[in-house]
Design an enzyme around this catalytic site. Structure first.
Site, PDB file in Angstrom:
ATOM      1  N   SER A 124       0.830  -1.202   0.000  1.00  0.00           N
ATOM      2  CA  SER A 124       0.000   0.000   0.000  1.00  0.00           C
ATOM      3  C   SER A 124       0.868   1.256   0.000  1.00  0.00           C
ATOM      4  O   SER A 124       1.966   1.259   0.554  1.00  0.00           O
ATOM      5  CB  SER A 124      -0.884   0.001   1.261  1.00  0.00           C
ATOM      6  OG  SER A 124      -1.490   1.262   1.456  1.00  0.00           O
ATOM      7  N   TYR A 148      -1.658  -0.615  10.843  1.00  0.00           N
ATOM      8  CA  TYR A 148      -2.005  -1.264   9.561  1.00  0.00           C
ATOM      9  C   TYR A 148      -0.869  -1.050   8.561  1.00  0.00           C
ATOM     10  O   TYR A 148      -0.342  -2.002   7.983  1.00  0.00           O
ATOM     11  CB  TYR A 148      -3.317  -0.704   8.998  1.00  0.00           C
ATOM     12  CG  TYR A 148      -3.419  -0.906   7.507  1.00  0.00           C
ATOM     13  CD1 TYR A 148      -3.146   0.151   6.632  1.00  0.00           C
ATOM     14  CD2 TYR A 148      -3.706  -2.154   6.983  1.00  0.00           C
ATOM     15  CE1 TYR A 148      -3.187  -0.049   5.262  1.00  0.00           C
ATOM     16  CE2 TYR A 148      -3.755  -2.348   5.617  1.00  0.00           C
ATOM     17  CZ  TYR A 148      -3.479  -1.288   4.755  1.00  0.00           C
ATOM     18  OH  TYR A 148      -3.508  -1.486   3.397  1.00  0.00           O
ATOM     19  N   LYS A 152       2.183  -3.631   6.672  1.00  0.00           N
ATOM     20  CA  LYS A 152       2.558  -3.687   5.252  1.00  0.00           C
ATOM     21  C   LYS A 152       4.072  -3.486   5.101  1.00  0.00           C
ATOM     22  O   LYS A 152       4.739  -4.205   4.356  1.00  0.00           O
ATOM     23  CB  LYS A 152       1.812  -2.612   4.454  1.00  0.00           C
ATOM     24  CG  LYS A 152       0.295  -2.825   4.356  1.00  0.00           C
ATOM     25  CD  LYS A 152      -0.052  -4.092   3.609  1.00  0.00           C
ATOM     26  CE  LYS A 152      -1.549  -4.228   3.399  1.00  0.00           C
ATOM     27  NZ  LYS A 152      -1.927  -5.485   2.712  1.00  0.00           N
TER      28      LYS A 152
END
Ligand code: WQD
Length: 334
Positions: A124, A148, A152
């Protein structure tokens, strides 16, 4: 080639499975329906008129993953499965680190055990944090501001270390910008069950009058109209980028990194106005306070994917807005 798609019933996963089947790849899906609906399996078959194997399992379940690999000769994996809500990750970091990291570590272990050496990972643009300049290139500094995004970043690091140790491994890290829209059939799309965190699903619920108005999180940013600017990309363009990544990595090893974006920045107000105009609907909104953790602007330099993958986004903002509205009307039988 037989491709295992983890999280293959999710928003981006399901659109990628459709394009894989359209291009005659064999597909195996594993999904635990934590963030997807069971009927997506049948919707994919309805769209493609193709069959595929499906396992309702959790990627954190090592025995289940070993069973999948023992029953199917998997040539490559596209790894979507993972929790993805920024706000939730701030409140529940342990759940995010455990799920997103354990699932990846177990997947990588089982892949190695069964001689599967190719993986495309759903990363992302959030790994870039608040960029010092724009557009964002793949070699920009990496930093994250929420658990989050940090999962990643950690998974990118894990896959890089695995590729350094195992010269047979081929890894593609795809850094998505803001995926929106839906398949032209209107059968699959983004359909969060609760109050949406993201802008486009929120606009969709306001357009069908499930919510009263869009809260625009701040209009005092240093951007074209003061509201947040993002690189919105059609989910089908994003899905096609995964096909190109698989075709690239099937004969290569090492780690390849690509931005999947359009290279264009769109403000919150521009998206609201475009959605209302192309769909001939009202989308009331009000300006509210900034959302903590938001950055002013973020959009991609997507030239590397064009040069090395032969991929570029082709659908425009109007397509994204029309397809999103077509989907939500079908889902709600409007
Ligand atoms: C877009 C813009 C908000 C909602 C996140 C993740 C990213 C990726 C995509 C997973 C911002 C504004 C939003 C609303 C608003 N997810 N906004 N009112 O934050 O760019 O990215 O989702 O990979 O990793 O970080 O997307 O859609 O939440 O916000 O004004 O009700 O819309 O401030 O400027 P974001 P978003």
């Amino acid at each position: 080639m037989k491709i295992l798609v983890t999280g293959g019933c999710g928003f981006i996963g399901s659109h990628t499975v459709v394009e894989l089947l359209n291009q005659n790849f064999e597909v195996v899906i594993v999904d635990n329906f934590y963030n997807s609906q069971k009927d997506v399996v049948d919707k994919i078959k309805e769209i493609t008129k193709k069959d595929f194997k499906f396992y309702e399992d959790d990627c954190c379940d090592e025995a289940a993953m070993r069973k999948i690999f023992s029953e199917n000769k998997i040539d490559a994996v596209i790894h979507f499965a993972g929790y993805k809500a920024v706000g939730e990750s701030v409140a529940k970091p342990l759940m995010y680190y455990q799920n997103n990291l354990d699932s990846t570590l177990i997947l990588a272990k089982v892949m190695k055990e069964f001689g599967c050496h190719k993986i495309v990972f759903s990363s992302s643009a959030t790994v870039y944090g608040d960029p010092a300049s724009l557009p964002i290139k793949e070699d920009f500094p990496l930093s994250t501001t929420n658990p989050y995004g940090t999962t990643k970043l950690f998974i990118e690091r894990i896959l890089k270390d695995l590729a350094y140790a195992d010269k047979d491994l081929g890894v593609v890290l795809l850094r998505y910008f803001n995926p929106i829209g839906a398949h032209e059939s209107g059968l699959i799309g983004e359909n969060p069950n609760d109050i949406p965190n993201n802008l486009m699903p929120y606009i969709m619920k306001v357009a069908i009058k499930e919510l009263p108005q869009v809260n625009v999180f701040g209009n005092d940013y240093d951007t074209k109209d003061g509201t947040g600017v993002r690189d919105y990309i059609h989910v089908v363009d994003l899905a096609l980028g995964h096909i190109k990544a698989i075709e690239k990595i099937k004969d290569e090893t090492g780690v390849l990194v690509y931005n999947l974006g359009t290279g264009k920045g769109t403000s919150v107000l521009e998206l609201i106005e475009t959605f209302a105009e192309v769909n001939h609907v009202d989308v009331p909104y009000q300006i509210t306070e900034r959302r903590p953790g938001d950055i002013a602007a973020c959009y991609a330099d997507a030239t590397k994917a064009k040069e090395e993958l032969g991929w570029e986004a082709t659908k425009n903002l109007e397509d994204m807005c029309k397809d999103a509205y077509h989907f939500v009307k079908r889902v709600k039988n409007l």
